[in-house]
Design an enzyme around this catalytic site. Structure first.
Site, short mmCIF file in Angstrom:
data_model
loop_
_atom_site.label_atom_id
_atom_site.label_comp_id
_atom_site.label_asym_id
_atom_site.label_seq_id
_atom_site.Cartn_x
_atom_site.Cartn_y
_atom_site.Cartn_z
N CYS A 20 0.92 -1.32 0.13
CA CYS A 20 0.00 0.08 -0.12
C CYS A 20 0.92 1.27 -0.09
CB CYS A 20 -1.08 -0.14 1.24
SG CYS A 20 -0.23 -0.06 2.90
N GLU A 48 -3.05 0.43 -3.78
CA GLU A 48 -2.22 -0.65 -3.62
C GLU A 48 -1.47 -1.00 -4.87
OE1 GLU A 48 -2.05 -2.90 -0.82
OE2 GLU A 48 -3.70 -2.10 0.27
#
Length: 518
Positions: free
Chosen positions: A461, A508
């Protein structure tokens, strides 16, 4: 914890060679049916499940920094200098300023947000290519100069009110009330820092906002003070709100017990129960209400147990046709619809088959393992948090999945014990989904030494952060003192961004790494 300079916001993380689009066909994730196979090297796993069950010692932030990120790595990632607030925040400006910091892209059409994020990911991969070249990684650059092809971002199916978890603090608001529940603009050391209610945030659910408002009304009527500093005698610290797509809601109240006796804590619990079941808070229709009395910045459930005040022990979220138990401290992606896109992407890029054994490193409550289980021979999840492994096991049983095994312990200690067992498997694929701090260097070293692993899918992330150091170490052919490392490196083959955080600068990045054996 989202951190932006000038603000602290507690918002609560066999492809080979060139990959063609024809080979990345979207795979359908079936609901509950799974391939019936013999348990994966069951004898060895049964032995391992009885080992490494000690809950890891909680590290201070200083210890975490020293243990998880070597000094030479930390110099490469420098935090931007914090600029204190210079103008007081007012009632007229507070909500606009909060939106600018929490959802900085909210004024742009969603397709333009994705374009911005694509450019960000391009820069990340461009930097990665340069770093890999410096460590003599055997990469083949694309025509755009990247170390691997980069796909366009896959969008979130939900862009409004998508967050299933929010964590809010308690400080003084713009009106000076010390019991204002919201997100912080500024740092605690900044005299102009204020707490701003989430009234108009577009990524937060209305049900969460209602619970926040009701809780604020409750503590403002309470005789106890808010805890702005651990030594100020106040008790009210934080509120965590969780919910599911079906509408189940959970609230966790975090207090500092100070010198309260046990009877005093029970009295607070009784007051909260009456308020949320019989009083004004009953309109929130909570399914689960907890309290945690924690004297530290953050406590595990072993250090400070979650006390059930009212309702069910857990709520249940459905993702990819499976049911997942959500406890107060369970990790679950904050965007459930986006998580389904993410897990389908992982399955697609991993190209698993009925003979694949999936290693789920940093498995948490087992979402990746259980979603992938119907499509592989078996899965092995590893996590150092014993409670998370217990939840993963419960989730497997609740979904009637029998080919998933979960082992508590540090990956760098468990993986060497699995090496012999994994060599008996014909196709081993590893998936890692660590926190923003990335993987410990020892874990990277252990993965490289585990010769049975042929492919690695890294979900990050924050790929521009410490995860970048993990990527470089995976591909490096230089060992200590520039000596050749005997282990075969992993190099990036394909990258796919997945947007789980609309209106923010975050997303992500899923990267497929292939082991280079020649």
């Amino acid at each position: 914890m989202l951190r932006s300079r000038g603000i602290i916001l507690t918002l609560t993380r066999g492809l080979r060679g060139q990959v063609s689009s024809n080979r990345l066909k979207r795979a359908s994730l079936g609901p509950r049916e799974h391939i019936s196979t013999e348990p994966v090297v069951e004898e060895g796993l049964a032995r391992l499940r009885g080992e490494n069950v000690t809950q890891p010692k909680r590290e201070t932030s200083e210890e975490h920094s020293l243990n998880h990120h070597p000094k030479d790595d930390s110099r490469k990632i420098r935090a931007a200098r914090y600029v204190p607030l210079s103008i007081p925040i007012t009632a007229e400006t507070q909500h606009d300023l909060l939106a600018q910091h929490v959802t900085p892209l909210c004024q742009k059409p969603y397709h333009k947000q994705l374009n911005i994020k694509q450019q960000q990911m391009f820069k990340v991969l461009h930097t990665l290519g340069k770093r890999l070249a410096q460590v003599q990684a055997p990469i083949e650059r694309t025509t755009k100069g990247l170390p691997c092809p980069l796909e366009s971002p896959r969008p979130s199916p939900d862009v409004i009110s998508y967050r299933n978890k929010d964590e809010l603090g308690i400080r003084s608001g713009v009106d000076g009330n010390p019991k204002t529940v919201g997100f912080f603009i500024g740092r605690p050391t900044d005299p102009l820092m204020v707490s701003v209610p989430p009234t108009y945030l577009i990524n937060m659910r209305d049900s969460h906002k209602h619970i926040v408002k009701s809780f604020q009304n409750f503590i403002r009527e309470s005789d106890h003070r808010a805890c702005h500093h651990f030594d100020d005698g106040g008790i009210w610290r934080n509120l965590v709100v969780r919910s599911t797509q079906s509408g189940e809601k959970m609230a966790i109240v975090l207090i500092h017990p100070q010198q309260l006796p046990e009877d005093g804590i029970h009295e607070i619990m009784d007051e909260l129960k009456r308020f949320f079941t019989e009083g004004e808070g009953s309109s929130c229709q909570l399914d689960s209400l907890y309290l945690q009395a924690c004297k530290q910045t953050k406590c595990t459930r072993e250090q400070a147990p979650y006390r059930l005040i009212a309702g069910k022990k857990h709520i249940t979220e459905t993702c990819c046709g499976l049911d997942f138990r959500i406890s107060p401290d369970s990790f679950f992606q904050i965007n459930t619809g986006g998580a389904e896109v993410l897990y389908r992407t992982v399955q697609e890029i991993a190209e698993v088959s009925p003979i694949t054994t999936l290693l789920d490193i940093c498995c948490g409550t087992g979402t990746v393992s259980l979603v992938m289980a119907p499509h592989v021979r078996g899965t092995i999840g590893i996590d150092e948090v014993t409670a998370a492994v217990q939840d993963a096991g419960e989730n497997a049983r609740a979904n009637n999945i029998s080919n998933s095994t979960f082992i508590p312990g540090k990956a760098e200690k468990v993986l060497p014990q699995l090496s012999r067992l994994l060599r008996e498997c014909s196709d081993v694929v590893a998936v890692v989904n660590p926190a923003r701090s990335g993987l410990h260097p020892d874990v990277i070293h252990t993965i490289r030494q585990s010769t049975a692993i042929s492919k690695l899918i890294y979900i990050s992330c924050k790929p521009e952060g410490y995860a970048m150091e993990n990527f470089v170490k995976l591909g490096s052919t230089l060992g200590p003192k520039n000596m050749k490392d005997k282990s075969a490196p992993f190099v990036p083959r394909y990258a796919i961004p997945v947007d789980l955080f609309p209106h923010t600068n975050h997303m992500e990045l899923v990267i497929l790494f292939d082991r280079v054996t020649n």
